[in-house]
Design an enzyme around this catalytic site. Sequence first.
Site: not given
Ligand code: NDP
Length: 499
Positions: A186, A239-241, A243-244, A262, A296, A394
């Site tokens: 996804k 992605g974000s901590t 959601v992690g 990550e 990141c 971050e």
């Molecule tokens: P998210 O963590 O929300 O998004 C990353 C991925 O997770 C996207 O595919 C998103 O889908 C998906 N996602 C969102 N919510 C859920 C959930 N509840 N369950 C499962 N998957 C989910 O990051 P954001 O885009 O909101 O960015 C916010 C912050 O996160 C940034 O400002 C940055 O600090 C950090 N970030 C860090 C990254 C890294 O590489 N370590 C990468 C991206 C963000 P969708 O976007 O389609 O809703």
Amino acid sequence: MQEMTYGITLPETPREFGFFINGEWRGGRELYERDSPSHGVPVTLTSRCTPDDVNDAVAAARLAFDDRRWAGLPGGARAGVLLRTAEGIRQRREEIARWEVLENGKPISQARGEIDHCIACFETAAGAARLLHGDSFNNLGDNLFGMVLREPIGVVGLITPWNFPFLILCERVPFILASGCTLVVKPAEVTSATTLILADILAEAGLPAGVYNVVTGTGRTIGQALTEHPDIDMLSFTGSTAVGRSCVHASGDSNLKKLGLELGGKNPIIVFADADLEDAADAAAFGISFNTGQCCVSSSRLIVERTVAEKFETILADKMKKIRVGDPFDPETQVGAITTTSQNETILNYIAKGKEEGAKILTGGEVLDCGNGRYIAPTLFSGVKSSMAIAREEIFGPVLSSFHFDSLDEAISLANDTVYGLAASVWSKNIDKALTVTRRVRAGRFWVNTIMAGGPETPTGGFKQSGWGRETGILGVEEYTQAKSVHIETGGRSHWIAS
Ligand code: NDP
């Protein structure tokens, strides 16, 4: 006819993509329209899949795993598919780069470089597919022989972010495939195009149906359905901590699926007085501005020795002013647009907070008018205190916070003063200092007198709250396997019950 920008014609109408399950394209769902962050025109239409689509995709991946159409092949056959995929990506390099620019806003020159890295990921994973092996033990006594088999973990759910849509995908997919696993991906909804294009390339390379499936839509519905799914054996999330953390809860509440995470970073770049200051300043400018700081491993905390701090900040601010920000299709552009409106707002809020909390802007801090998009000038804050939000959180934008130190111990302590531990860089001509810092700063990736260097041969991943597990390299394949210990009696069993 749509407007031309640097020889590239913007799409007249957005391109509609379906989603990909069991080797077939599907559609007919509500559509999400994505606007180019740099040009303000709609560029793609992607499907908002439903939880039933997720179930279908997982069922396809499950069957493709259980009937061994992929895991049962020799590693050499899997390597062949991966190498043909590398070639397929090479053939479509310009097309993929164009979609990355249109959906993400990154400079075209950078997108091309990332695609070259993606090709290398497939080639590296192909080698690993051939070499992946277990272990044997012939020291268990003459009557017992031991083997450790490396088996693919099963069905993998893969959730990727919007900052490096194709690169992060390709730092995961070939290594997952090399292990023999099947997967459901996804992508972030705003940047789905290149994940879907990869489906075609993999199929043309001979990947059996059901091994690579893509469902699109929001994280809250489709992402969450994957994290909670009882038939997914492992979830890889980037992605974000926040959601992690929710992935950890969802795993605990469902089937205890293994997690690879990550997450965020607040990465230090440590500059000693004896460093080549011009080189270090160039690296610091690059480290915070690459991908508009939406990275990141961005070096977002400058930790510089006090005796040279003022001089270094002056050189750095001067370099940051010269960074070419603008239309990402301009081959000269170094920094493109901010990818989403919410990320733009987040970055601008942090800049405002930094000023409010008393840090001093040496350069940047403002919105740039570079046409029809969201652009922020690379920004350097000095006089930053550890308690400030810009020091701890971050930002994920081109905003660098500068700290000063007087001793090696203080530099190490400042570098470790974060909940994160993703990456770090140290600059010194003194090997003792550089190695001491490298050994004592807690981070998963380290650069000495360089920054963001390296290829898919070495593993990536974080210490502390930056994540769990490793991607890329041999470890990145092993991550998607589990070990099975086998004991073989060779001398006849001595009986437990007397006959
Ligand atoms: P998210 O963590 O929300 O998004 C990353 C991925 O997770 C996207 O595919 C998103 O889908 C998906 N996602 C969102 N919510 C859920 C959930 N509840 N369950 C499962 N998957 C989910 O990051 P954001 O885009 O909101 O960015 C916010 C912050 O996160 C940034 O400002 C940055 O600090 C950090 N970030 C860090 C990254 C890294 O590489 N370590 C990468 C991206 C963000 P969708 O976007 O389609 O809703």
